[in-house]
Design an enzyme around this catalytic site. Structure first.
Site, short mmCIF file in Angstrom:
data_model
loop_
_atom_site.label_atom_id
_atom_site.label_comp_id
_atom_site.label_asym_id
_atom_site.label_seq_id
_atom_site.Cartn_x
_atom_site.Cartn_y
_atom_site.Cartn_z
N ASN A 50 0.87 -1.00 -0.06
CA ASN A 50 -0.16 0.02 -0.11
C ASN A 50 0.79 1.19 0.09
O ASN A 50 0.55 2.40 -0.76
CB ASN A 50 -0.66 0.07 1.26
CG ASN A 50 -2.20 -0.68 0.89
OD1 ASN A 50 -3.12 -0.36 0.16
ND2 ASN A 50 -2.04 -1.97 1.43
N ARG A 129 -0.07 -2.77 15.08
CA ARG A 129 -0.15 -2.35 16.86
C ARG A 129 -1.12 -1.38 16.79
O ARG A 129 -1.31 -0.50 15.86
CB ARG A 129 1.28 -1.93 17.24
CG ARG A 129 2.25 -3.06 17.36
CD ARG A 129 3.64 -2.54 17.69
NE ARG A 129 4.36 -3.71 17.26
CZ ARG A 129 4.82 -4.72 18.50
NH1 ARG A 129 4.35 -4.48 19.51
NH2 ARG A 129 5.53 -5.63 18.18
N LEU A 131 -2.72 2.00 18.19
CA LEU A 131 -2.10 2.95 18.55
C LEU A 131 -3.20 3.68 19.86
O LEU A 131 -4.30 3.40 19.97
CB LEU A 131 -2.12 4.28 17.68
CG LEU A 131 -1.45 3.80 16.20
CD1 LEU A 131 -1.39 4.85 15.12
CD2 LEU A 131 0.22 3.69 16.99
N HIS A 147 -8.18 -0.87 6.00
CA HIS A 147 -8.59 -2.27 6.59
C HIS A 147 -9.30 -3.06 5.28
O HIS A 147 -9.98 -2.80 4.63
CB HIS A 147 -9.65 -1.93 7.89
CG HIS A 147 -10.10 -3.26 8.29
ND1 HIS A 147 -9.32 -3.97 9.34
CD2 HIS A 147 -11.11 -3.94 8.12
CE1 HIS A 147 -9.94 -5.22 9.78
NE2 HIS A 147 -10.94 -5.12 8.98
N HIS A 209 -6.45 -6.81 -1.73
CA HIS A 209 -5.19 -6.06 -1.87
C HIS A 209 -5.11 -5.17 -2.97
O HIS A 209 -4.77 -4.03 -2.96
CB HIS A 209 -4.05 -6.91 -1.83
CG HIS A 209 -3.20 -6.83 -0.94
ND1 HIS A 209 -2.53 -7.83 -0.02
CD2 HIS A 209 -2.40 -5.58 -0.35
CE1 HIS A 209 -1.78 -7.34 0.90
NE2 HIS A 209 -1.61 -5.95 0.95
N ALA A 211 -7.65 -4.18 -4.78
CA ALA A 211 -8.68 -2.89 -4.53
C ALA A 211 -8.05 -1.85 -3.61
O ALA A 211 -8.38 -0.71 -3.56
CB ALA A 211 -9.98 -3.31 -3.95
N GLU A 212 -7.31 -2.25 -2.58
CA GLU A 212 -6.73 -1.27 -1.50
C GLU A 212 -5.60 -0.40 -2.41
O GLU A 212 -5.59 0.91 -2.21
CB GLU A 212 -5.82 -2.11 -0.61
CG GLU A 212 -6.77 -2.69 0.36
CD GLU A 212 -5.81 -3.41 1.48
OE1 GLU A 212 -6.58 -3.82 2.58
OE2 GLU A 212 -4.65 -3.60 1.40
C1 GRF Z 1 -3.40 -4.69 4.23
O1 GRF Z 1 -4.13 -5.73 3.69
C2 GRF Z 1 -4.18 -3.71 4.91
O2 GRF Z 1 -5.52 -3.66 4.70
C3 GRF Z 1 -3.94 -4.17 6.24
O3 GRF Z 1 -2.74 -4.34 6.33
C4 GRF Z 1 -2.25 -4.97 5.04
C5 GRF Z 1 -0.96 -4.46 4.58
O4 GRF Z 1 -0.61 -4.74 3.35
N1 GRF Z 1 -4.13 -3.30 7.36
P1 GRF Z 1 0.82 -4.22 2.65
O5 GRF Z 1 2.05 -4.15 3.73
O6 GRF Z 1 0.41 -2.67 2.44
O7 GRF Z 1 1.09 -4.91 1.42
#
Ligand code: GRF
Length: 240
Positions: A50, A129, A131, A147, A209, A211-212
Site C-alpha cells: 500500500n 499495533r 495506537l 482495513h 489487496h 482494490a486497496e
Molecule cells: C493490508 O491488507 C491492509 O488492509 C492491512 O494490512 C495490509 C498491509 O499490506 N491493514 P501491505 O503491507 O500494504 O502490503
C-alpha cells in the site's frame, strides 16, 4: 482556483466546533494555505504494497504530497526496503515489550520521529499495533488506516477470512480515520470486492489487496487537497 481552495480551507477551519477540531483543521489548513507540500508519515509492519501504491501515485503526479518518513516496528519489514529503494527517510523503531501495542518509550520515539519529519498526516499501511493515548493525542484527526473489509463488518485480524467464513457475497476494503477503537473511526472511502464461489482465503485476500491499491491513494490525495471534512462520524468529499 488556488484562491478558492484557500478560501474553502479557511471557512472549514473557522467552523470548528471544539478546540481539538480547531487544532486539527488549523494544521491541515496550514499546509494547504501556505502552499507547502503535504507531508506523509507512513507506518507499516509488513510488505508495504500500500505504501508503494501511494508512492507510485505521488511519482505519477496523481497526489500532491511527499513522504516525510517511513517508520516500522519490524526491522526486516518490506516497507522499509521499499523506502530505502526510493531513497526516502526511513527508520526501524523497536516496539518494546508488548505484542499488540507500543510501549511508552516506543510510543514517544514514534511521535518524536513523526514530529521531527514535520508530517501533516499519518498513514497506517499494515501497521500491526494498536495506537494509544499519547500518539492519538499528538495527531488527533490526522491518522488514517486501511482495513481489508467493508467496515463495520469484520474488524480485527484476517478480515478476508472472516468474510469468507461468514459467507458474505461482497466484501472489500475501507479507509478510515483512526480513533481509540479498533478499526472504528469515521469512514473516508470504501471499495467493494465480490466473493466468488471458488475463492480461497488467499485468492480473496489478493483481490482485496488490489482494490486497496486503488482506494488508498485516492483517499490520501483527497485529504492532501483539503477536500475531506468530518462532522461526527460522517465524512464528506468536497470538490475544490
Ligand atoms: C493490508 O491488507 C491492509 O488492509 C492491512 O494490512 C495490509 C498491509 O499490506 N491493514 P501491505 O503491507 O500494504 O502490503
Amino acid at each position: 482556483m488556488w484562491f478558492k481552495v484557500k478560501l474553502s480551507c479557511v471557512r472549514r477551519f473557522q467552523a470548528a466546533r471544539s478546540y481539538n477540531e480547531f487544532e486539527q483543521r488549523r494544521l491541515l489548513c496550514y499546509s494547504i494555505v501556505v502552499n507547502k507540500l503535504f507531508r506523509l508519515g507512513v507506518l507499516g509492519s509488513g510488505k508495504g504494497s500500500n505504501f508503494a501504491a501511494i508512492a507510485d501515485a505521488i511519482d505519477a503526479g496523481k497526489m500532491s504530497a511527499q513522504v516525510g518518513v517511513v517508520l516500522s516496528d519490524v526491522e526486516s519489514a518490506g516497507i522499509l526496503a521499499h523506502a530505502r529503494e526510493r531513497e526516502m527517510a526511513s527508520q526501524f523503531i523497536p516496539p518494546g515489550k508488548f505484542r499488540t501495542k507500543l510501549d511508552e518509550g516506543a510510543e514517544r520515539a514514534f511521535v518524536a520521529a513523526l514530529q521531527e519529519a514535520r508530517v501533516d498526516l499519518i498513514v497506517l499501511a499494515g501497521f500491526m499495533r494498536v495506537l494509544k493515548g499519547e500518539f492519538l493525542r499528538a495527531f488527533e484527526g490526522r491518522i488514517v488506516n486501511i482495513h481489508p473489509s467493508l467496515l463495520p463488518s469484520f474488524p480485527g485480524l484476517e478480515a478476508w477470512k472472516q468474510a469468507l467464513d461468514h459467507g458474505v457475497k461482497v466484501t472489500g476494503c475501507t479507509v478510515h480515520f483512526v480513533d481509540a477503537g479498533v478499526d472504528a473511526g469515521p469512514i473516508i472511502g470504501q471499495q467493494a470486492v465480490p466473493v466468488l464461489d471458488n475463492d480461497t482465503p488467499e485468492s480473496l485476500h489478493a483481490r482485496i489487496h488490489a482494490a486497496e491499491h486503488e482506494l488508498y491513494p485516492k483517499c490520501v490525495a483527497a485529504i492532501a487537497r483539503g477536500e475531506i471534512s468530518v462532522a461526527g462520524r460522517r465524512v464528506s468529499w468536497k470538490k475544490s
